[in-house]
Design an enzyme around this catalytic site. Structure first.
Site, mmCIF file in Angstrom:
data_model
loop_
_atom_site.group_PDB
_atom_site.id
_atom_site.type_symbol
_atom_site.label_atom_id
_atom_site.label_comp_id
_atom_site.label_asym_id
_atom_site.label_seq_id
_atom_site.Cartn_x
_atom_site.Cartn_y
_atom_site.Cartn_z
ATOM 1 N N HIS A 306 0.852 -1.191 0.000
ATOM 2 C CA HIS A 306 0.000 0.000 0.000
ATOM 3 C C HIS A 306 0.887 1.241 0.000
ATOM 4 O O HIS A 306 1.955 1.240 0.618
ATOM 5 C CB HIS A 306 -0.889 0.014 1.257
ATOM 6 C CG HIS A 306 -2.066 0.913 1.135
ATOM 7 N ND1 HIS A 306 -2.003 2.261 1.382
ATOM 8 C CD2 HIS A 306 -3.335 0.657 0.737
ATOM 9 C CE1 HIS A 306 -3.192 2.796 1.175
ATOM 10 N NE2 HIS A 306 -4.015 1.857 0.774
ATOM 11 N N ASP A 364 -7.841 -5.581 -0.115
ATOM 12 C CA ASP A 364 -8.278 -6.402 -1.259
ATOM 13 C C ASP A 364 -7.863 -7.853 -1.162
ATOM 14 O O ASP A 364 -8.253 -8.667 -1.989
ATOM 15 C CB ASP A 364 -7.693 -5.798 -2.545
ATOM 16 C CG ASP A 364 -8.265 -4.410 -2.780
ATOM 17 O OD1 ASP A 364 -7.489 -3.444 -2.827
ATOM 18 O OD2 ASP A 364 -9.503 -4.301 -2.861
HETATM 19 C C1 SDX Z 1 -6.231 0.103 -2.844
HETATM 20 O O1 SDX Z 1 -4.446 4.585 -1.942
HETATM 21 C C2 SDX Z 1 -5.401 3.946 -1.329
HETATM 22 O O2 SDX Z 1 -5.807 4.309 -0.255
HETATM 23 C C3 SDX Z 1 -5.987 2.783 -2.102
HETATM 24 C C4 SDX Z 1 -6.995 1.931 -1.346
HETATM 25 C C5 SDX Z 1 -8.280 2.680 -1.067
HETATM 26 O O3 SDX Z 1 -8.980 2.290 -0.143
HETATM 27 O O4 SDX Z 1 -8.601 3.603 -1.851
HETATM 28 O O5 SDX Z 1 -6.428 1.483 -0.129
HETATM 29 C C6 SDX Z 1 -7.377 0.703 -2.160
HETATM 30 O O6 SDX Z 1 -5.978 0.462 -3.962
HETATM 31 C C7 SDX Z 1 -5.354 -0.863 -2.093
HETATM 32 C C8 SDX Z 1 -4.122 -1.305 -2.937
HETATM 33 C C9 SDX Z 1 -4.604 -2.417 -3.884
HETATM 34 N N1 SDX Z 1 -3.510 -2.747 -4.857
HETATM 35 C C10 SDX Z 1 -2.908 -3.947 -4.814
HETATM 36 O O7 SDX Z 1 -3.080 -4.798 -3.924
HETATM 37 C C11 SDX Z 1 -1.984 -4.206 -5.994
HETATM 38 C C12 SDX Z 1 -0.654 -4.794 -5.495
HETATM 39 N N2 SDX Z 1 0.027 -3.710 -4.731
HETATM 40 C C13 SDX Z 1 0.837 -2.840 -5.441
HETATM 41 O O8 SDX Z 1 0.796 -2.755 -6.806
HETATM 42 C C14 SDX Z 1 1.432 -1.704 -4.651
HETATM 43 O O9 SDX Z 1 1.705 -2.147 -3.402
HETATM 44 C C15 SDX Z 1 0.620 -0.440 -4.569
HETATM 45 C C16 SDX Z 1 0.211 0.032 -5.926
HETATM 46 C C17 SDX Z 1 -0.587 -0.645 -3.723
HETATM 47 C C18 SDX Z 1 1.532 0.598 -3.945
HETATM 48 O O10 SDX Z 1 2.525 0.823 -4.889
HETATM 49 P P1 SDX Z 1 3.797 1.638 -4.514
HETATM 50 O O11 SDX Z 1 3.406 2.914 -3.810
HETATM 51 O O12 SDX Z 1 4.706 1.733 -5.686
HETATM 52 O O13 SDX Z 1 4.429 0.714 -3.424
HETATM 53 P P2 SDX Z 1 5.648 1.080 -2.623
HETATM 54 O O14 SDX Z 1 6.322 2.327 -3.103
HETATM 55 O O15 SDX Z 1 5.254 1.026 -1.193
HETATM 56 O O16 SDX Z 1 6.602 -0.147 -3.002
HETATM 57 C C19 SDX Z 1 7.717 -0.350 -2.196
HETATM 58 C C20 SDX Z 1 8.454 -1.479 -2.844
HETATM 59 C C21 SDX Z 1 8.694 -1.318 -4.336
HETATM 60 O O17 SDX Z 1 9.896 -1.990 -4.608
HETATM 61 P P3 SDX Z 1 11.222 -1.029 -4.839
HETATM 62 O O18 SDX Z 1 10.910 -0.164 -6.052
HETATM 63 O O19 SDX Z 1 11.398 -0.232 -3.569
HETATM 64 O O20 SDX Z 1 12.342 -2.035 -5.090
HETATM 65 O O21 SDX Z 1 7.683 -2.708 -2.722
HETATM 66 C C22 SDX Z 1 7.445 -3.249 -4.009
HETATM 67 C C23 SDX Z 1 7.609 -2.120 -5.008
HETATM 68 O O22 SDX Z 1 8.025 -2.666 -6.251
HETATM 69 N N3 SDX Z 1 6.060 -3.727 -3.983
HETATM 70 C C24 SDX Z 1 5.682 -4.983 -4.188
HETATM 71 C C25 SDX Z 1 4.294 -4.979 -4.011
HETATM 72 N N4 SDX Z 1 3.887 -3.747 -3.720
HETATM 73 C C26 SDX Z 1 4.990 -2.968 -3.700
HETATM 74 N N5 SDX Z 1 6.385 -6.103 -4.495
HETATM 75 C C27 SDX Z 1 5.642 -7.231 -4.651
HETATM 76 N N6 SDX Z 1 4.297 -7.330 -4.496
HETATM 77 C C28 SDX Z 1 3.602 -6.201 -4.184
HETATM 78 N N7 SDX Z 1 2.302 -6.286 -4.036
#
Ligand code: SDX
Length: 429
Positions: A306, A364
């Protein structure tokens, strides 16, 4: 930083910027005059360090895993209240008295029918259209039916449009579902509460009586509470930006619905269930954990991570409890998807990669299992998210419209394209 100002040295200049404190949470540095004073913009793609507005609706503490609606913890609202009480709270800022709640329920209930011609509007879609495509189209089409509540400068029309959307989006969602399964639309029944009415519109058929299961209705009502609002997430920011141009409320909510559809946002519940089905068994989990950690593999664990929560999403905990309640009520003893989800969570939470990157299950991760058990196809999961989030979008839109300082949102850019150059005739290219 000193006192309530911060200073920036740039281009040989010292620029003073005010620091504004919130009631809780991070303070902000007011950079509104930065461009005028320095000729430079700030740069923050994805807005990871940017507060786009001032708001009093929802507060999230990502490190502590705290979510408050108008100051009330999500755990208490989900435990003690119902979804329409949460709607009233988000819109009005206070919990309703018994009389206010009864009046609000009455008004919402009597707006649940849609204009009869909207049913014909659905006939234009293919039966195999994704229900979210139908929702984006039909919510936007509300602007073509409810002209008497599109003048955003009129508080009464804003209130009517808000009531209409909270009341009619579930009806449109049920119609989208019925249309894709080829069953007749079911009209709302005023004798039922909001969520029982929605379940009946989704699952009743003319051929027999439909009896709402109160345990499932209560569970879905709680799921709606969990999804109602979430600060300045992508779809809410879309609604605010659309609303800042003066677009009518139905068009703004349609824009938010379109944004929510993305798998990185509200589409994650559908994607998370598909991922669990693809993993299929507990034995395959290590392979998928490795894929999620592989920088060269675009695969991500859907339902994990998140932008704000760097601790457990408080909604995910309540969601997990609701999943077990629903599966028990339906007599589903060993759901292989739940086994995979529980084991995947256990492994991920003990894996160095996820611990270091603070990746926890989000709302989710478990919702898909629950909604599938209730009988919803995966294509309806994000539609249900949109049904719940409609009130949050409206509350945020209303707050923006009523803010006397609001102006059209218009971000700038860092331009790295070609400097000016002259046109060359095609014969000389
Ligand atoms: C919702 O914003 C909100 O409030 C949204 C929401 C709402 O109520 O409106 O909460 C609803 O959208 C929840 C999120 C649902 N999405 C998913 O579950 C999809 C999978 N998650 C991701 O795609 C991701 O975690 C995000 C999009 C949610 C967040 O993306 P970010 O901001 O790019 O994540 P981050 O910067 O915290 O990532 C840190 C690191 C990164 O690696 P590095 O670039 O530092 O090497 O963690 C990695 C990311 O690549 N990473 C993951 C990951 N999520 C982040 N690696 C593997 N699996 C994952 N799910």
């Amino acid at each position: 930083m000193s006192g309530n100002t911060s200073q920036l040295q740039v281009g040989g200049k010292t620029v003073d910027m005010a620091i504004k404190e919130g009631s809780v949470g991070p303070a902000v540095i007011d950079i509104a005059k930065l461009y005028a004073q320095t000729g430079m913009f700030t740069y923050d793609p994805g807005f990871t360090s940017t507060a786009s507005c001032e708001s009093q609706i929802t507060y999230i503490d990502g490190d502590k895993g705290v979510l408050l609606y108008r100051g009330f913890p999500i755990e208490q609202l989900a435990e003690h209240g119902d979804f329409l009480e949460t709607c009233y709270l988000l819109l009005e800022g206070e919990l309703p008295t018994a009389a206010q709640k009864a009046d609000f329920d009455y008004r919402i209930t009597r707006h649940t029918m849609v204009h009869e011609q909207m049913a014909r509007f659905f006939q234009g879609f293919r039966r195999d259209a994704h229900p979210m495509a139908v929702m984006v189209g039909s919510i936007g089409a509300m602007s073509a039916f409810y002209h008497d509540s599109t003048d955003i400068s009129d508080p009464h029309q804003r209130m009517i449009a808000s009531m209409r959307m909270i009341a009619k989006v579930p009806t449109l969602a049920a119609m989208a579902f019925k249309y894709t399964v080829g069953q007749p639309f079911v009209y709302p029944l005023n004798s039922l509460d909001y969520t029982s009415n929605f379940l009946r519109m989704c699952f009743a058929v003319p051929a027999e009586e439909y009896k709402v299961n109160p345990v499932l209705s209560r569970a879905l009502d709680r799921i709606f509470i969990l999804h109602a609002d979430h600060e300045q997430n992508a779809s809410t920011s879309t609604v605010r930006l659309a609303g800042s141009s003066g677009a009518n409320p139905f068009a703004c909510i349609a824009a938010g619905t379109a944004c929510l559809w993305g798998p990185a946002h509200g589409g994650a519940n559908e994607a998370a269930l598909k991922m669990l089905e693809e993993i299929g068994s507990v034995d395959n989990i290590p392979k998928y954990i490795a894929k999620a950690k592989d920088k060269n593999d675009p695969f991500r664990l859907m339902g994990f991570g998140h932008r704000v929560y760097k601790n457990y999403d408080p909604r995910a905990k309540i969601m997990q409890k609701t999943t077990h309640e629903v599966l028990n009520e339906l007599g589903i003893k060993d759901d292989p998807l739940l086994d995979v989800a529980v084991e995947l969570e256990r492994i991920a939470l003990s894996d160095e990669y996820f611990i270091e990157k603070k990746l926890y299950p989000n709302i989710d991760f478990y919702s898909g299992i629950t909604l599938k058990a209730m009988g919803f196809p995966t294509s309806m999961f994000t539609v249900l998210f949109a049904v719940a989030r409609t009130v949050g979008w409206i509350a945020q839109w209303k707050e923006m419209i009523e803010d006397p300082s609001q102006k059209i949102g218009r971000p700038r850019q860092l331009y790295t394209g070609s400097p000016q150059r002259d046109y060359t005739p095609i014969g000389r290219r």
